[in-house]
Design a protein around this motif. Structure first.
Motif, PDB file in Angstrom:
ATOM      1  N   THR A  92       0.798  -1.238   0.000  1.00 30.66           N
ATOM      2  CA  THR A  92       0.000   0.000   0.000  1.00 30.66           C
ATOM      3  C   THR A  92       0.821   1.273   0.000  1.00 30.66           C
ATOM      4  O   THR A  92       0.261   2.355  -0.157  1.00 30.66           O
ATOM      5  N   GLU A  93       2.125   1.184   0.183  1.00 31.65           N
ATOM      6  CA  GLU A  93       2.939   2.397   0.281  1.00 31.65           C
ATOM      7  C   GLU A  93       3.962   2.451  -0.841  1.00 31.65           C
ATOM      8  O   GLU A  93       4.646   1.449  -1.112  1.00 31.65           O
ATOM      9  N   ASP A  94       4.049   3.593  -1.491  1.00 29.99           N
ATOM     10  CA  ASP A  94       5.025   3.851  -2.545  1.00 29.99           C
ATOM     11  C   ASP A  94       5.963   4.953  -2.054  1.00 29.99           C
ATOM     12  O   ASP A  94       5.611   6.127  -2.047  1.00 29.99           O
ATOM     13  N   MET A  95       7.162   4.574  -1.619  1.00 28.66           N
ATOM     14  CA  MET A  95       8.070   5.529  -0.985  1.00 28.66           C
ATOM     15  C   MET A  95       8.735   6.467  -1.981  1.00 28.66           C
ATOM     16  O   MET A  95       9.524   7.325  -1.582  1.00 28.66           O
ATOM     17  N   SER A  96       8.393   6.343  -3.263  1.00 30.06           N
ATOM     18  CA  SER A  96       8.864   7.341  -4.229  1.00 30.06           C
ATOM     19  C   SER A  96       7.983   8.583  -4.216  1.00 30.06           C
ATOM     20  O   SER A  96       8.331   9.599  -4.788  1.00 30.06           O
ATOM     21  N   ARG A  97       6.844   8.479  -3.541  1.00 29.36           N
ATOM     22  CA  ARG A  97       5.948   9.629  -3.422  1.00 29.36           C
ATOM     23  C   ARG A  97       6.388  10.523  -2.263  1.00 29.36           C
ATOM     24  O   ARG A  97       7.205  10.128  -1.442  1.00 29.36           O
ATOM     25  N   PRO A  98       5.782  11.707  -2.136  1.00 32.36           N
ATOM     26  CA  PRO A  98       6.089  12.571  -0.987  1.00 32.36           C
ATOM     27  C   PRO A  98       5.673  11.900   0.319  1.00 32.36           C
ATOM     28  O   PRO A  98       4.712  11.137   0.370  1.00 32.36           O
ATOM     29  N   MET A  99       6.432  12.197   1.359  1.00 37.04           N
ATOM     30  CA  MET A  99       6.151  11.606   2.673  1.00 37.04           C
ATOM     31  C   MET A  99       5.103  12.427   3.416  1.00 37.04           C
ATOM     32  O   MET A  99       5.114  13.652   3.375  1.00 37.04           O
ATOM     33  N   ALA A 100       4.207  11.743   4.117  1.00 35.18           N
ATOM     34  CA  ALA A 100       3.234  12.385   4.999  1.00 35.18           C
ATOM     35  C   ALA A 100       3.219  11.619   6.314  1.00 35.18           C
ATOM     36  O   ALA A 100       3.757  10.513   6.418  1.00 35.18           O
ATOM     37  N   LEU A 101       2.615  12.183   7.327  1.00 33.74           N
ATOM     38  CA  LEU A 101       2.559  11.513   8.624  1.00 33.74           C
ATOM     39  C   LEU A 101       1.626  10.315   8.563  1.00 33.74           C
ATOM     40  O   LEU A 101       1.975   9.222   9.014  1.00 33.74           O
ATOM     41  N   VAL A 102       0.437  10.500   8.010  1.00 33.02           N
ATOM     42  CA  VAL A 102      -0.534   9.408   7.896  1.00 33.02           C
ATOM     43  C   VAL A 102      -1.170   9.457   6.513  1.00 33.02           C
ATOM     44  O   VAL A 102      -1.090  10.460   5.808  1.00 33.02           O
ATOM     45  N   ASP A 103      -1.831   8.337   6.137  1.00 31.87           N
ATOM     46  CA  ASP A 103      -2.608   8.312   4.912  1.00 31.87           C
ATOM     47  C   ASP A 103      -3.835   7.439   5.135  1.00 31.87           C
ATOM     48  O   ASP A 103      -4.167   7.088   6.275  1.00 31.87           O
ATOM     49  N   ASN A 104      -4.538   7.103   4.066  1.00 34.88           N
ATOM     50  CA  ASN A 104      -5.790   6.360   4.216  1.00 34.88           C
ATOM     51  C   ASN A 104      -5.579   4.918   4.644  1.00 34.88           C
ATOM     52  O   ASN A 104      -6.534   4.228   4.997  1.00 34.88           O
ATOM     53  N   TRP A 105      -4.326   4.399   4.621  1.00 30.88           N
ATOM     54  CA  TRP A 105      -4.028   3.032   5.068  1.00 30.88           C
ATOM     55  C   TRP A 105      -3.551   2.976   6.512  1.00 30.88           C
ATOM     56  O   TRP A 105      -3.306   1.882   7.042  1.00 30.88           O
ATOM     57  N   THR A 106      -3.401   4.119   7.154  1.00 28.48           N
ATOM     58  CA  THR A 106      -2.849   4.129   8.519  1.00 28.48           C
ATOM     59  C   THR A 106      -3.740   3.357   9.482  1.00 28.48           C
ATOM     60  O   THR A 106      -3.254   2.632  10.351  1.00 28.48           O
ATOM     61  N   ILE A 107      -5.058   3.468   9.357  1.00 26.78           N
ATOM     62  CA  ILE A 107      -5.964   2.788  10.289  1.00 26.78           C
ATOM     63  C   ILE A 107      -5.782   1.279  10.215  1.00 26.78           C
ATOM     64  O   ILE A 107      -5.841   0.567  11.231  1.00 26.78           O
ATOM     65  N   VAL A 108      -5.530   0.749   8.986  1.00 25.05           N
ATOM     66  CA  VAL A 108      -5.314  -0.699   8.830  1.00 25.05           C
ATOM     67  C   VAL A 108      -4.042  -1.122   9.550  1.00 25.05           C
ATOM     68  O   VAL A 108      -4.022  -2.124  10.280  1.00 25.05           O
ATOM     69  N   ASN A 109      -2.965  -0.343   9.375  1.00 29.16           N
ATOM     70  CA  ASN A 109      -1.702  -0.663  10.042  1.00 29.16           C
ATOM     71  C   ASN A 109      -1.836  -0.580  11.555  1.00 29.16           C
ATOM     72  O   ASN A 109      -1.239  -1.370  12.292  1.00 29.16           O
TER      73      ASN A 109
END
Length: 681
Positions: A571-588
């Motif tokens: 679910t995460e593409d580290m080539s994109r800009p970094m943010a603190l949370v995203d829409n997958w954070t709740i699953v993690n």
């Protein structure tokens, strides 16, 4: 002939009539009064066919005509006097702008008459005349204009009012214009003229106008910086704004916008495109070297032109050299920040002198302070009466920030005599610590990954995740919290696995010790008066269930840690800009919480009933480590419980003390030792 009774002299009207009322038809039969003569002009008699009047006119008298014009203008040809010889006399109508002439009101010595148009003084008229002009007002129009002050620039459609009459008094009020304030007077009263009836109201633009500047990601309304609102502006003025600098973004043309302010909805929008992502690296070097004192830190997902700030980290045993905080603007490449350190000079080390295989001190510890971090120091074993130093007797170490210790071990001399200080024995060269990681020279940075040329398309790498998270605005990002949860989850699983393996190894050792105890007991057929010796019991059915539950929770925790890593990679593409949370954070977060619960339950179902430990009983000659009889593995018990042993009778020896000793069992078998000392006798 005589005048008709009641004849008005100033009219000069007469008839041919005898004294007895007879009307004469022949003028030569008429005798004129003295000073009069008959005019040649005749006037028909109304309602009497064939009968005419002639006017009797006074000889040589001048009469005056007075005109009351009431604002009008008299015709230049109208006489101001007349005589009998100038009659008949036509009076031309006067004129007056904005009015229509309605006739003369005529007054003379014979009285007043109604107004007459196209008036003529007839033959035979006598006396002074007073002619008063009568008028009716014409219909006129007037216009109201609304102009910008000091100009004839219209701010609203002019107002035209028809059907008015000259001389009418009218009143107009200024209308309300959004964005403008009327200049006094706001009400105007005036009397209408025949023409040029104009009322003008003037206005000044308001100074409470505002405008807003937005900074958006191109083709979106995603705000990249706080909007700017400017108040206290003047309507219709021109303003100019410039695109601001936003780290990581480039303004799209036009970057300068000029506009004229309206009453409302004054908005300026600048659009931006996101800069390509880059990275920077932070190094921590020993001063004047490129010797790395701590692993370098690389921060990906940055943008060209962004301003970043880094601070020197704390490194044990070293002090950061100023500047300890560096702020810089990122370039396309070669983004390196270097912090330098000097070794501390407050390091200390301690030298211990222990009896071999123990922590029994044979001499006071030696503490040496004021040392420099990273230096090497060498110490030699001191001479201790009655003891001999065990090799190595010379030790060299490299000083760390803390925990710098050197320990020399000694054995007791068998004759109890004094042993001279041994000559230092050359010990093997101390193992050289791995040299600090060599990092790139200052001013250089690791070779960056090839960057595609402008305009080139970038193909995703085969390992790139198919999905990807987005932030609350729908912008593609990867979440730092998700990475931390995944890493912490796998670390916890590894630590839990190590703990389980360690517990299993210790349990196997205990079981082996217990088997040895059983064997010894069968050989000796005696407990030698020992008390509180526990025999291992077979696992009950409940203990087996506890083990099964513990195994289940352990496997679940490991499975959750693996699942956390898999979810992150998918679910995460580290080539994109970094943010603190995203829409997958709740699953993690859910996966991590389940893992924590499984770990807690794993410990909760630990089989405490199986935590037993063996202990050993040893029999030594007093003051020595010389065994009187062989040591024995005497028994086992529950960790934390106390066991008691009694010294056996040994032929030729006498026990020291009352012959019993107690011990609280610990988890470490090497610490579960009971020693009895004997003397010869």
């Amino acid at each position: 002939m005589q005048l008709e009774p009641g004849l008005r002299a100033n009219m000069g009207l007469g008839r041919y009539q005898s004294g007895n009322g007879q009307i004469f038809n022949h003028e030569d039969l008429v005798v004129y009064p003295n000073g009069y003569h008959m005019s040649t002009q005749t006037t028909p008699v109304a309602n009497i066919s064939g009968v005419e009047f002639r006017y009797l006119t006074r000889d040589g008298v001048t009469y005056f005509i007075n005109y009351e014009l009431d604002g009008g203008i008299n015709d230049a040809g109208n006489p101001d006097s007349y005589t009998a010889t100038t009659l008949p006399c036509h009076i031309t109508d006067p004129t007056r702008t904005g009015y229509t002439f309605q006739g003369w009101k005529i007054a003379n010595n014979t009285g007043g008459f109604a107004p007459e148009l196209n008036y003529t003084l007839a033959v035979g008229s006598t006396g002074d005349y007073n002619l008063t002009a009568t008028w009716s007002a014409d219909q006129v129009v007037y216009r109201v204009h609304y102009y910008l002050e000091g100009s004839q620039i219209p701010l609203a459609v002019s107002k035209t009012v028809t059907g008015q009459t000259t001389g009418t008094q009218i009143t107009e009020r200024a209308i309300t214009l959004l964005g403008y304030t009327v200049v006094p007077p706001t009400t105007i009263t005036t009397t209408l003229n025949a023409t040029d009836n104009t009322i003008i109201f003037y206005y000044t633009p308001n100074t409470n106008i505002q405008y807003t500047v937005h900074y958006y990601l191109q083709n979106t309304t995603t705000s990249l910086a706080p909007s700017k609102t400017v108040t206290g502006q003047t309507l219709e003025t021109q303003i100019t704004e410039f695109a601001i600098t936003i780290p990581g973004y480039t303004a799209v043309a036009p970057t300068t916008i000029t506009t004229t302010l309206n009453i409302t909805d004054n908005t300026i929008i600048f659009y931006y495109t996101q800069n390509p992502t880059i990275q920077y690296t932070v190094y921590y070097y020993l001063q004047n070297t490129t010797t790395s004192l701590s692993p370098s830190k690389t921060i990906p997902g940055q943008t060209i032109g962004a301003t970043i700030t880094e601070s020197a980290i704390a490194i044990a045993g070293y002090t950061a050299v100023a500047p300890t905080t560096i702020t810089t603007t990122l370039n396309a490449t070669d983004n390196s920040l270097i912090f330098y350190y000097t070794p501390n000079t407050d390091i200390q080390y301690t030298v211990y002198y222990y009896l071999q295989n123990s922590t029994t001190s044979l001499a006071p510890n030696k503490i040496v302070s004021g040392q420099t971090m990273g230096n090497t120091v060498t110490e030699s074993a001191i001479g201790i009466t009655g003891y001999t130093a065990v090799a190595p007797t010379t030790i060299t170490i490299t000083l760390n920030a803390t925990d710098n210790t050197i320990t020399f071990y000694y054995t007791k001399n068998s004759d109890g005599g004094s042993t001279p200080t041994p000559s230092p024995t050359k010990s093997p060269s101390p193992t050289k610590s791995p040299s600090p990681t060599r990092s790139p020279s200052p001013g250089t940075s690791p070779t960056p990954s090839p960057t595609p040329s402008p305009g080139a398309s970038i193909s995703p790498s085969p390992s790139a995740p198919p999905g990807g998270g987005v932030d609350e605005n729908g912008v593609p990002v990867w979440a730092l919290v998700n990475l931390i949860l995944s890493i912490v989850g796998i670390i916890l699983a590894i630590l839990l696995t190590l703990y389980v393996l360690l517990q299993r190894n210790q349990k196997q050792k205990k079981q082996q010790a217990q088997k040895q105890i059983k064997y010894n007991q069968k050989q000796n057929h005696t407990n030698q008066n020992q008390k509180n010796t526990n025999n291992p019991e077979d696992h009950t059915e409940e203990q087996k269930k506890q083990k099964q539950r513990r195994l289940f929770w352990y496997l679940l925790s490991v499975l959750m840690s693996i699942l956390g890593i898999v979810v992150f990679l998918l679910t995460e593409d580290m080539s994109r800009p970094m943010a603190l949370v995203d829409n997958w954070t709740i699953v993690n977060v859910i996966i991590f919480i389940v893992e924590l619960i499984a770990i807690v339950l794993t410990f909760k179902h630990k089989d405490n009933k199986d935590e037993t430990a063996a202990y050993t009983v040893q029999y030594y000659l007093q003051g020595t480590k010389t065994p009187v009889v062989a040591s024995k593995t005497s028994g086992f018990g529950t960790i934390g419980n106390s066991v008691t042993e009694y010294a056996p009778a040994i032929s030729g020896y006498r026990v020291v003390g009352n012959g019993d000793a107690s011990l609280t069992l610990q988890e470490d078998p090497t610490k579960n030792v009971i020693i009895f000392y004997y003397t010869v006798g």
